[in-house]
Design a protein around this motif. Structure first.
Motif, short mmCIF file in Angstrom:
data_model
loop_
_atom_site.label_atom_id
_atom_site.label_comp_id
_atom_site.label_asym_id
_atom_site.label_seq_id
_atom_site.Cartn_x
_atom_site.Cartn_y
_atom_site.Cartn_z
N ASP A 75 -2.36 78.69 37.70
CA ASP A 75 -2.53 79.89 36.88
C ASP A 75 -4.01 80.21 36.68
N ASN A 100 6.65 78.86 38.38
CA ASN A 100 6.06 78.75 37.05
C ASN A 100 5.48 80.09 36.60
N ALA A 101 5.02 80.14 35.38
CA ALA A 101 4.38 81.35 34.87
C ALA A 101 3.03 81.55 35.56
N SER A 104 0.20 81.80 30.94
CA SER A 104 0.85 81.59 29.65
C SER A 104 -0.22 81.23 28.62
N ARG A 109 4.40 84.18 27.81
CA ARG A 109 4.56 83.68 29.17
C ARG A 109 4.79 84.85 30.12
N SER A 111 5.62 85.90 33.91
CA SER A 111 6.27 85.28 35.07
C SER A 111 5.48 85.48 36.36
#
Length: 265
Positions: A75, A100-101, A104, A109, A111
């Motif tokens: 992320d 997973n996100a 977040s 959160r 997507s």
């Protein structure tokens, strides 16, 4: 080590990134190969200084030393690629994100589908953006249906609806999310819902409302990474407000004193 990590996160909650990074440096002196700490240290540096180089250096080190661990930092990788307006790297990061996100922050959160939509919009691929945001909406609507009075989930749904051009619905959802999660009763979640509504308002084309919410979000008890100097200066979430004198003034007011760093181009 664990205590130092908690101290670092506590500093981040109140926007004290320099102190947070110092605590992480102490933690890394104890466990130098902690992927999570390396990742967070770089990410916090980005939020503090609007400089993607430290987090990307950490990402490169993870990819070189332990590529299977990249999911932990995917992320951050994605966020930095967005900040650098680097679609090729963002695509690689999204693959690493997996299911997973893509981002977040506490109860907020976003997507992987949301991330794909954000990337597509940045590259002006509107068809792909719409498909991705529609997929994100379907996922988020299911969450809201299961928890209809849960403000953070409704907040994210409003953000997605703003991305899809459903302005009135987005604003209604965002306002209801705030009403369901008042800061006075829930400091952590209430702060986040208030802060992310600023993005919803900006995406809905309500510039004045967005600026009001941004200022309210900056006054909230818990600081948001998405309202940090680095995020406001570089991330595409805030593109609808760029060039507005009031917005630019807010961004500059958050710049660290003596900041000579700039984003990697």
């Amino acid at each position: 080590f664990d205590i130092l990590q908690q101290i670092a996160l506590s500093y981040q909650f109140v926007g004290r990134y320099a102190d947070s990074i110092a605590a992480m440096d102490r933690a890394l002196a104890i466990v130098p190969d902690s992927v999570e700490t390396q990742d967070l240290r770089g990410l916090f540096y980005f939020f503090w200084k609007a400089d993607t180089r430290p987090p990307l250096q950490a990402i490169d080190a993870i990819l070189a030393q332990e590529p299977s661990a990249i999911a932990v930092a995917a992320d951050t990788w994605f966020l930095c690629a967005l900040a650098d307006r680097d679609p090729a790297t963002a695509e690689r990061a999204l693959v690493a994100v997996g299911d997973n996100a893509c981002w977040s922050e506490g109860v907020i959160r976003l997507s992987r589908s949301f991330g794909e939509g954000l990337l597509a919009r940045m590259t002006k691929d509107e068809a792909r953006a719409r498909t991705a945001f529609e997929a994100a909406r379907a996922q988020q609507e299911k969450i809201v249906q299961e928890q209809p009075d849960y403000g953070p989930a409704l907040c994210v749904l409003g953000l997605i609806d703003a991305a899809l051009g459903r302005k009135e619905l987005a604003l209604e959802e965002g306002r209801r999310a705030i009403a369901l999660t008042p800061v006075e009763k829930d400091v952590n979640n209430g702060s986040r819902v208030l802060q992310y509504f600023a993005i919803t308002a900006a995406w809905a084309g309500e510039k004045e409302l967005a600026l009001q919410q941004l200022e309210a979000g900056l006054r909230a008890p818990n600081a948001s990474q998405m309202l940090s100097y680095g995020a406001l200066k570089l991330l595409p979430f805030w593109d609808p407000l760029r060039g507005d004198p009031h917005f630019e003034q807010i961004v500059e007011s958050l710049a660290p004193k003596g900041n000579a760093a700039s984003s990697k181009k």
